[in-house]
Design a protein around this motif. Structure first.
Motif, PDB file in Angstrom:
ATOM      1  N   GLY A  14       0.840  -1.191   0.000  1.00  0.00           N
ATOM      2  CA  GLY A  14       0.000   0.000   0.000  1.00  0.00           C
ATOM      3  C   GLY A  14       0.878   1.244   0.000  1.00  0.00           C
ATOM      4  N   ASP A  15       0.245   2.431  -0.121  1.00  0.00           N
ATOM      5  CA  ASP A  15       1.047   3.649  -0.172  1.00  0.00           C
ATOM      6  C   ASP A  15       0.258   4.835   0.358  1.00  0.00           C
ATOM      7  OD1 ASP A  15       0.063   5.566  -2.535  1.00  0.00           O
ATOM      8  OD2 ASP A  15      -0.235   3.499  -3.184  1.00  0.00           O
ATOM      9  N   SER A  19      -3.650  11.059  -4.731  1.00  0.00           N
ATOM     10  CA  SER A  19      -4.334  10.551  -5.912  1.00  0.00           C
ATOM     11  C   SER A  19      -3.988  11.358  -7.157  1.00  0.00           C
ATOM     12  CB  SER A  19      -5.846  10.572  -5.699  1.00  0.00           C
ATOM     13  OG  SER A  19      -6.288  11.906  -5.453  1.00  0.00           O
ATOM     14  N   LYS A  34      -3.153   8.951 -10.113  1.00  0.00           N
ATOM     15  CA  LYS A  34      -2.639   7.667  -9.639  1.00  0.00           C
ATOM     16  C   LYS A  34      -3.472   6.521 -10.196  1.00  0.00           C
ATOM     17  CE  LYS A  34      -2.701   6.582  -5.163  1.00  0.00           C
ATOM     18  NZ  LYS A  34      -2.255   6.536  -3.756  1.00  0.00           N
ATOM     19  N   ARG A  35      -2.781   5.482 -10.619  1.00  0.00           N
ATOM     20  CA  ARG A  35      -3.435   4.298 -11.166  1.00  0.00           C
ATOM     21  C   ARG A  35      -3.598   3.266 -10.053  1.00  0.00           C
ATOM     22  NH1 ARG A  35      -6.669   3.141 -15.004  1.00  0.00           N
ATOM     23  NH2 ARG A  35      -5.462   4.564 -16.349  1.00  0.00           N
ATOM     24  N   THR A  36      -4.817   2.822  -9.842  1.00  0.00           N
ATOM     25  CA  THR A  36      -5.098   1.785  -8.842  1.00  0.00           C
ATOM     26  C   THR A  36      -5.971   0.711  -9.484  1.00  0.00           C
ATOM     27  OG1 THR A  36      -7.057   2.965  -8.030  1.00  0.00           O
ATOM     28  CG2 THR A  36      -4.955   3.394  -6.905  1.00  0.00           C
ATOM     29  N   TRP A  37      -6.022  -0.439  -8.820  1.00  0.00           N
ATOM     30  CA  TRP A  37      -6.832  -1.552  -9.304  1.00  0.00           C
ATOM     31  C   TRP A  37      -7.556  -2.192  -8.134  1.00  0.00           C
ATOM     32  CZ3 TRP A  37      -1.377  -1.636  -9.984  1.00  0.00           C
ATOM     33  CH2 TRP A  37      -0.939  -1.142 -11.213  1.00  0.00           C
ATOM     34  N   LYS A  38      -8.695  -2.794  -8.416  1.00  0.00           N
ATOM     35  CA  LYS A  38      -9.412  -3.576  -7.389  1.00  0.00           C
ATOM     36  C   LYS A  38      -8.805  -4.970  -7.386  1.00  0.00           C
ATOM     37  CE  LYS A  38     -13.811  -1.115  -7.375  1.00  0.00           C
ATOM     38  NZ  LYS A  38     -13.368   0.060  -8.131  1.00  0.00           N
ATOM     39  N   GLU A  48      -9.075  -1.619  -3.186  1.00  0.00           N
ATOM     40  CA  GLU A  48      -8.467  -0.830  -4.251  1.00  0.00           C
ATOM     41  C   GLU A  48      -7.035  -0.511  -3.847  1.00  0.00           C
ATOM     42  OE1 GLU A  48      -9.351   3.247  -6.796  1.00  0.00           O
ATOM     43  OE2 GLU A  48     -11.000   2.121  -5.877  1.00  0.00           O
ATOM     44  N   ARG A  49      -6.095  -0.970  -4.647  1.00  0.00           N
ATOM     45  CA  ARG A  49      -4.685  -0.788  -4.324  1.00  0.00           C
ATOM     46  C   ARG A  49      -3.911  -0.333  -5.565  1.00  0.00           C
ATOM     47  NH1 ARG A  49      -2.721  -3.690   0.229  1.00  0.00           N
ATOM     48  NH2 ARG A  49      -4.261  -3.450   1.876  1.00  0.00           N
ATOM     49  N   GLY A  50      -2.787   0.295  -5.305  1.00  0.00           N
ATOM     50  CA  GLY A  50      -1.883   0.678  -6.385  1.00  0.00           C
ATOM     51  C   GLY A  50      -0.777  -0.353  -6.519  1.00  0.00           C
ATOM     52  N   ALA A  62       3.964   4.351  -6.109  1.00  0.00           N
ATOM     53  CA  ALA A  62       2.703   4.628  -6.787  1.00  0.00           C
ATOM     54  C   ALA A  62       2.964   4.804  -8.273  1.00  0.00           C
ATOM     55  CB  ALA A  62       2.039   5.872  -6.210  1.00  0.00           C
TER      56      ALA A  62
END
Length: 431
Positions: A14-15, A19, A34-38, A48-50, A62
């Motif tokens: 995590g970070d 955003s 920032k790009r994140t994904w589930k 939801e994490r990067g 990130a």
């Protein structure tokens, strides 16, 4: 203790990065999101994490995508939003998360794409390990390109990242799934290919939609930032390959201190020119100081990150011999060369097997004869050229510009048979 170390690599850190980031250049502003994904962080728990983590498991990281802003500085117009490759990956592009991507995985793929954009003419594979290519090759098919790139350095490819510029078919997927890799990226996957690749549960399988359009990125520049330990920054334009074809190669000509002109006597053959252009594209993505050898549009050995040019040449030659012997051993006995040495020491195999491989490797000079030598900067002395010529290289491509260029040219002219040399007029350091 061992279990704690394994857990460290499985952890999703995590970070705490924001955003959105805005970078202002005078009156112009670039906006990054920032790009994140589930992702499933634990069985049944979706968050939801990067990025998984940075270069190491104890570093937060990130990923940001350029979202807005058209930067123009002087006469240079930098890349616009909407052309994302690695930075625009969506959940549907991550066909198998594996251990979802870390900073290293994505920067490896990014550098592979950096090389692939100059190698769009044929099916091509770039295998990257620790942000340096370890095997690059063209093929008649994408499966052949992968196999050639893998066999160029089977040892370093272990756990690496693969980028391919054509859709992955079943034959290519089968070849990849037989080995251990962390990431594979391609523009698309033909029916049945993903199922084959999923045999490797931790493999990150990524689709990058614009890989088939990479040639459009040839002249596009980005702003590169280097953070200093005191919090300062160095900012520069990114590198652009200036060698698009034979017309961009310059004759190797220099003047001695007494005013005498020295010119390389032998012109490169058509095959050598193809290898020069191929090798220069690969060199763009190699950490300096670097020297590499190319033959038949496939890397033979890649020397990286050394402080002196003759040293990196000697290391590249050593690697060529090491990889050649290992491949002979693997093809013949199904084990790595180092495993063969171990089993001989343990009395499980006769020493004659190693002696035979060593003699064959020496006789073939590790496949170096006839290969092209590529150097990212000029040769300050002729020593590196002499070392390579002794191994049978037939042609050299280098930037030129040394006060002693005439010495390197003379080394080529004195060789038997003579060696061809051309200049690019462009240095391609990468730090």
């Amino acid at each position: 203790m061992a279990e704690d170390l394994k857990k460290m690599y499985r952890t999703v850190k995590g970070d705490h990065f924001p955003s959105e980031i805005r970078i202002t250049f005078g009156d112009q502003t670039l906006v990054y999101r920032k790009r994140t994904w589930k992702i499933e962080v634990e069985p049944g728990i979706i968050e939801e994490r990067g990025l998984r983590y940075g270069e190491n498991p104890d570093q937060e990281a990130a990923l940001y995508e350029l979202a807005n802003g058209n930067l123009i500085l002087g006469e240079c117009e930098y890349i616009e939003p909407g052309l994302g490759l690695v930075s625009s990956l969506r959940e549907e592009d991550l066909l198998q998360f594996g251990k979802h991507p870390s900073k290293t995985n994505l920067t490896d793929i990014d550098n592979a794409l950096n090389i692939l954009r100059y190698l769009s003419k044929k099916p091509c594979c770039v295998i990257v390990k620790h942000n340096n290519p370890c095997g690059v090759a063209y093929g008649e098919t994408i499966a052949e390109a992968f196999i050639r790139a893998f066999r160029a350095d089977r040892i370093a490819a272990f756990g690496g990242a693969i980028a391919l510029n054509r859709p992955v078919d079943k034959a290519c997927a089968e070849a990849i799934s037989e080995q251990y890799f962390e990431v594979v990226a391609a523009p698309e996957y033909e029916e049945g290919a993903v199922e084959i690749l999923k045999k490797r549960k931790n493999l990150r399988i990524i689709r990058i939609n614009r890989i088939d359009q990479l040639e459009k990125y040839w002249g596009l520049r980005v702003v590169e930032f280097k953070s200093l330990m005191d919090g300062g920054l160095i900012v520069q334009q990114s590198q652009v390959n200036k060698v698009k074809g034979p017309e961009d190669l310059k004759p190797a000509v220099a003047v001695k201190p007494d005013g005498t002109e020295v010119r390389c006597r032998r012109e490169p053959t058509e095959r050598e020119i193809e290898d020069m252009i191929f090798g220069w594209a690969v060199e763009i993505g190699v950490t300096s100081n670097s020297v590499l050898f190319v033959k038949d549009q496939c890397t033979v050995a890649i020397g990286t990150g050394e402080q002196d040019r003759v040293g990196v040449t000697e290391i590249a030659i050593f690697k060529a011999y090491t990889k050649y012997a290992d491949l002979l051993c693997y093809d013949r006995y199904g084990i790595p060369y180092k495993q063969l040495e171990l089993e001989i020491r343990q009395g499980k195999r006769p020493e004659s097997q190693k002696i035979e491989i060593d003699e064959e490797t020496k006789a073939a000079r590790a496949g170096l004869p006839g290969s092209v030598m590529v150097s990212d900067a000029f040769f300050p002395f002729r020593d590196a050229v002499d070392v390579a010529i002794r191994e049978g290289i037939s042609a050299i491509i280098q930037p030129g510009g040394s006060l002693r260029d005439w010495e390197s040219i003379e080394a080529c002219n004195e060789a038997e048979p003579p060696v061809a040399m051309v200049f690019t007029g462009q240095r391609v350091f990468k730090h």
